[in-house]
Design an enzyme around this catalytic site. Sequence first.
Site, PDB file in Angstrom:
ATOM      1  CE1 TYR A  60      -4.436  -1.217   0.236  1.00 34.10           C
ATOM      2  CE2 TYR A  60      -3.176  -3.079   1.084  1.00 34.10           C
ATOM      3  CZ  TYR A  60      -4.352  -2.552   0.550  1.00 34.10           C
ATOM      4  OH  TYR A  60      -5.422  -3.380   0.339  1.00 34.10           O
ATOM      5  CD  GLU A  74      -6.344  -6.287   1.540  1.00 32.14           C
ATOM      6  OE1 GLU A  74      -5.128  -6.028   1.654  1.00 32.14           O
ATOM      7  OE2 GLU A  74      -7.113  -5.607   0.811  1.00 32.14           O
TER       8      GLU A  74
HETATM    9  C1  HEM Z   1      -6.351   1.980  -1.270  1.00 32.17           C
HETATM   10  C2  HEM Z   1      -5.681   1.263  -2.178  1.00 32.17           C
HETATM   11  C3  HEM Z   1      -6.333   0.318  -3.150  1.00 32.17           C
HETATM   12  C4  HEM Z   1      -7.566   0.383  -3.730  1.00 32.17           C
HETATM   13  C5  HEM Z   1      -8.635   1.438  -3.563  1.00 32.17           C
HETATM   14  C6  HEM Z   1      -7.698  -0.770  -4.582  1.00 32.17           C
HETATM   15  C7  HEM Z   1      -8.831  -1.061  -5.327  1.00 32.17           C
HETATM   16  C8  HEM Z   1      -8.988  -2.197  -6.085  1.00 32.17           C
HETATM   17  C9  HEM Z   1     -10.199  -2.566  -6.788  1.00 32.17           C
HETATM   18  C10 HEM Z   1     -11.497  -1.769  -6.785  1.00 32.17           C
HETATM   19  C11 HEM Z   1      -9.969  -3.722  -7.427  1.00 32.17           C
HETATM   20  C12 HEM Z   1     -10.943  -4.489  -8.305  1.00 32.17           C
HETATM   21  C13 HEM Z   1     -11.660  -5.498  -7.432  1.00 32.17           C
HETATM   22  C14 HEM Z   1     -12.690  -6.259  -8.198  1.00 32.17           C
HETATM   23  O1  HEM Z   1     -13.717  -5.691  -8.542  1.00 32.17           O
HETATM   24  O2  HEM Z   1     -12.487  -7.425  -8.474  1.00 32.17           O
HETATM   25  C15 HEM Z   1      -8.597  -4.112  -7.133  1.00 32.17           C
HETATM   26  C16 HEM Z   1      -7.987  -5.234  -7.644  1.00 32.17           C
HETATM   27  C17 HEM Z   1      -6.629  -5.452  -7.523  1.00 32.17           C
HETATM   28  N1  HEM Z   1      -5.745  -4.798  -6.724  1.00 32.17           N
HETATM   29 FE1  HEM Z   1      -6.154  -3.214  -5.563  1.00 32.17          FE
HETATM   30  N2  HEM Z   1      -6.545  -1.498  -4.522  1.00 32.17           N
HETATM   31  C18 HEM Z   1      -5.681  -0.883  -3.667  1.00 32.17           C
HETATM   32  C19 HEM Z   1      -4.423  -1.302  -3.299  1.00 32.17           C
HETATM   33  C20 HEM Z   1      -3.738  -2.337  -3.916  1.00 32.17           C
HETATM   34  C21 HEM Z   1      -2.373  -2.726  -3.624  1.00 32.17           C
HETATM   35  C22 HEM Z   1      -1.494  -2.109  -2.545  1.00 32.17           C
HETATM   36  C23 HEM Z   1      -2.051  -3.757  -4.481  1.00 32.17           C
HETATM   37  C24 HEM Z   1      -0.728  -4.472  -4.621  1.00 32.17           C
HETATM   38  C25 HEM Z   1       0.306  -3.916  -5.198  1.00 32.17           C
HETATM   39  C26 HEM Z   1      -3.221  -4.017  -5.298  1.00 32.17           C
HETATM   40  C27 HEM Z   1      -3.325  -4.979  -6.285  1.00 32.17           C
HETATM   41  C28 HEM Z   1      -4.497  -5.325  -6.915  1.00 32.17           C
HETATM   42  C29 HEM Z   1      -4.570  -6.366  -7.923  1.00 32.17           C
HETATM   43  C30 HEM Z   1      -3.401  -7.182  -8.456  1.00 32.17           C
HETATM   44  C31 HEM Z   1      -5.915  -6.450  -8.289  1.00 32.17           C
HETATM   45  C32 HEM Z   1      -6.525  -7.375  -9.339  1.00 32.17           C
HETATM   46  C33 HEM Z   1      -6.355  -6.629 -10.615  1.00 32.17           C
HETATM   47  C34 HEM Z   1      -6.300  -7.455 -11.792  1.00 32.17           C
HETATM   48  O3  HEM Z   1      -5.967  -8.638 -11.670  1.00 32.17           O
HETATM   49  O4  HEM Z   1      -6.552  -6.867 -12.847  1.00 32.17           O
HETATM   50  N3  HEM Z   1      -4.217  -3.152  -4.929  1.00 32.17           N
HETATM   51  N4  HEM Z   1      -8.042  -3.167  -6.307  1.00 32.17           N
END
Ligand code: HEM
Length: 404
Positions: A98, A140
């Site tokens: 994060y 988480e």
């Molecule tokens: C406040 C910070 C964050 C927000 C608001 C956020 C938001 C989101 C959202 C809305 C999704 C799509 C979920 C769904 O509908 O399936 C998502 C997926 C994901 N997030 Fe985050 N996220 C955050 C932080 C992080 C961090 C720190 C990481 C790691 C580096 C991360 C990695 C991912 C990955 C790998 C996916 C799946 C995306 C894909 O496979 O295309 N996210 N996140």
Amino acid sequence: MLSEKSAATVRATLPAVGAALPAVTERFYAGLFAAHPELLRDLFNRGNQAAGFQRQALAGSIAAFATHLLDHPDERPDVMLGRVAHKHASLGVTAEQYEVVHEHLFAAIAEVLGEAVTPEVAAAWDEVYWLMANALIAIESRLYAARGVAAGDVWREWTVEGRTEETADAATFRLRPADGAPAPGFRPGQYVSVQVELPDGARQIRQYSLSGAPGSATRSITVKRVRGEAPSPDGEVSLHLHARVREGDRLRVSAPYGDLVLDASVLDGGGAPLLLASAGIGCTPMLSMLEHLAGAGHRAPVTVVHGDRSPADHALRADHAALTAKLPDGTAHFWYERPEPGHPGDRTGLVDLASVAVPSGTRAYLCGPLPFMRSVRTQLLGKGVAAADIHYEVFGPDLWLAHD
Ligand code: HEM
Ligand SMILES: Cc1cc2nc3c(=O)[nH]c(=O)nc-3n(C[C@H](O)[C@H](O)[C@H](O)COP(=O)(O)OP(=O)(O)OC[C@H]3O[C@@H](n4cnc5c(N)ncnc54)[C@H](O)[C@@H]3O)c2cc1C
């Protein structure tokens, strides 16, 4: 809760920041992946990146979170946070990451919005980010603890014990832990992430719902091969699983996560009437729910609704019908755009609930393409089902939230 000072600044800047979010997230991902190419190769879905889906989901969720903080300062939007946290947990996201995302997100905000980002504006949006990030980190860490794993340590090797071709485009892979340990349980409706090494060395991850019985000695996933329609390419991971993975091979699979599950209040003491509506490969979580209900001797009414192109395209059709028939008060209704002779109960066309009885107090679970879920949701609301009793799973980034 947002401080009063930040709330006023976020309220005043939300329209401008909201409008800039697509550009901000584009810059954000470019910066993040330039500094950490391994994140695009081995963590993020590069198909979603190329097609722009994930950008919209992230932007949509931050804007929705900020709006929620302003409109309901004393409530946490748990449904939205829960969905994202389950997805993150299935990917092994850790608290340290994060910080990395924060660094690149705020660099992108400064770059796109320029002088409009005064120290006061930056501080207010920083507060929004960390409220959301800390809420996600807390959920988480509970999800990791509940599975008995260290933060992020969700991956295990599984052996493919069997493979069954369900339709021309869908195959079931039956998996057993490679170390011989018993398969840990899961809740009906949950999914796992699967990471595969592709020919160019990238280790891409996708999610697959567990389609078998939650208590069985093996786990099953049923994967539909995604065929690209020009100019879009074929799906990378589904194609790889279909073309390369055979009995005896190993797969790297995460612990099970996902919050579209049959909750205890449905299962305890007879429970409310249920409606399980799916289309296409969206039937997989429903199969696991049905396995569970049949195994538990569930007696309350269960209405099963499914739409597909044709009976031959309907993966797990025989199980779908047989498990429903095992329930004392279960009824299945299948619709096909192209019906085939020999299946007299089938209906023609798209799912239409006009002639389907939906008892009062029904809880509905939906999974399938967005247009299907929108249509079924509208029909259910029209039949008096409470909005809070309609739950859904999207087989991709949740753009429903981003657009509603
Ligand atoms: C406040 C910070 C964050 C927000 C608001 C956020 C938001 C989101 C959202 C809305 C999704 C799509 C979920 C769904 O509908 O399936 C998502 C997926 C994901 N997030 Fe985050 N996220 C955050 C932080 C992080 C961090 C720190 C990481 C790691 C580096 C991360 C990695 C991912 C990955 C790998 C996916 C799946 C995306 C894909 O496979 O295309 N996210 N996140
Ligand atoms: C919770 C959850 C549960 C799921 N359960 C199941 C399940 O049980 N069974 C199942 O089969 N699937 C399931 N899925 C979907 C699965 O995770 C994958 O999304 C699916 O297998 C496609 O992955 P892929 O790698 O084959 O396709 P990807 O390579 O990710 O491609 C996806 C789409 O993007 C398009 N695309 C890719 N690159 C580009 C580009 N450069 N330009 C334009 N378009 C592009 C492709 O043409 C394709 O249409 C689930 C998803 C989620 C989130």
